[in-house]
Design a protein around this motif. Structure first.
Motif, PDB file in Angstrom:
ATOM      1  N   SER A  52       0.806  -1.220   0.000  1.00 55.92           N
ATOM      2  CA  SER A  52       0.000   0.000   0.000  1.00 55.92           C
ATOM      3  C   SER A  52       0.844   1.277   0.000  1.00 55.92           C
ATOM      4  N   PRO A  73      -0.494   6.380  -0.712  1.00 51.63           N
ATOM      5  CA  PRO A  73      -0.943   4.986  -0.813  1.00 51.63           C
ATOM      6  C   PRO A  73      -1.435   4.630  -2.214  1.00 51.63           C
ATOM      7  N   LYS A  75      -3.463   1.317  -4.619  1.00 55.12           N
ATOM      8  CA  LYS A  75      -4.344   0.147  -4.597  1.00 55.12           C
ATOM      9  C   LYS A  75      -3.516  -1.056  -5.036  1.00 55.12           C
ATOM     10  N   LYS A  94      -3.085   4.810  -8.098  1.00 58.81           N
ATOM     11  CA  LYS A  94      -3.260   5.756  -6.993  1.00 58.81           C
ATOM     12  C   LYS A  94      -4.530   5.423  -6.212  1.00 58.81           C
ATOM     13  N   ARG A  95      -4.434   5.456  -4.884  1.00 57.80           N
ATOM     14  CA  ARG A  95      -5.634   5.290  -4.073  1.00 57.80           C
ATOM     15  C   ARG A  95      -6.504   6.542  -4.172  1.00 57.80           C
ATOM     16  N   ASP A  96      -5.847   7.713  -4.240  1.00 56.72           N
ATOM     17  CA  ASP A  96      -6.553   8.983  -4.345  1.00 56.72           C
ATOM     18  C   ASP A  96      -6.415   9.515  -5.764  1.00 56.72           C
TER      19      ASP A  96
END
Length: 159
Positions: A52, A73, A75, A94-96
Motif C-alpha cells: 500500500s 498509498p 491500490k 493511486k488510491r486517491d
C-alpha cells in the motif's frame, strides 16, 4: 484528444547524480520505468513487491535495488509490474485519484515547485477531458492557482 494530455516526458529519479529510474503519472496511476542490468541472464530473477505505501525491487538473493516508502498509498490489487525489452515497468494505481505526486518515493528526488505546478495543471486538464468528453481542453490555460485535481467538483458551470 485525451492523448494530447498524456505525460509528454518522463521525470528522472536521480541518486548521487545517477538515474535510478524514470517515472510519469496520470490522474489514476504512477508509472516507474527501471532499466535492467544487461548482465542478468534470466529475467525471472527479478522481483517487485508492491504494498500500500511501499515498493521493493531487486534480484532474488541480493539486497534490494529499491526498498522505499511511496509518496502516497496505492491500490495493491490494481497495481502490477512487467518486464519488456530490458525495462521493468511498475504501474502503481493511486488510491486517491487526481492526487499530484511530486515523486514516487516519499521525501526523495522531488520535482521542483514549477514542475509540480505543471504536473498539477496537466492532471487538471486530464480531469476536465475525462468529465467532459467531446470537448478539447488540450490548449486550455490556467490563470492564477490551479484547482486540486482530486477535489475538483466536475462539470462546466454557466453562471
Amino acid at each position: 484528444m485525451a492523448e494530447k494530455l498524456a505525460p509528454e516526458k518522463r521525470h528522472e529519479f536521480l541518486h548521487n547524480g545517477q538515474k535510478v529510474f524514470e517515472w510519469d503519472q496520470t490522474l489514476e496511476e504512477v508509472n516507474m520505468y527501471i532499466d535492467l542490468p544487461p548482465n542478468v541472464q534470466s529475467k525471472k530473477l527479478f522481483y517487485c513487491k508492491i504494498q500500500s505505501k511501499h515498493v521493493e525491487v531487486g534480484i532474488k538473493g541480493n539486497p534490494p535495488y529499491l526498498n522505499h516508502d511511496l509518496t502516497s498509498p496505492v491500490k495493491t490489487g490494481s497495481s502490477f509490474w512487467t518486464i519488456e525489452d530490458d525495462i521493468m515497468h511498475i504501474m502503481l494505481q493511486k488510491r486517491d485519484k487526481g492526487q499530484t505526486w511530486s515523486s514516487p518515493i516519499a521525501g526523495q528526488s522531488q520535482l521542483d515547485p514549477y514542475a509540480t505546478d505543471l504536473e498539477q495543471k496537466r492532471l487538471m486538464l486530464e480531469r476536465f477531458q475525462e468529465e467532459n468528453p467531446g470537448f478539447d481542453f488540450s490548449q486550455a490555460q490556467f490563470t492564477g492557482n490551479c484547482p486540486d485535481p482530486r477535489t475538483f467538483m466536475g462539470g462546466i458551470r454557466s453562471d
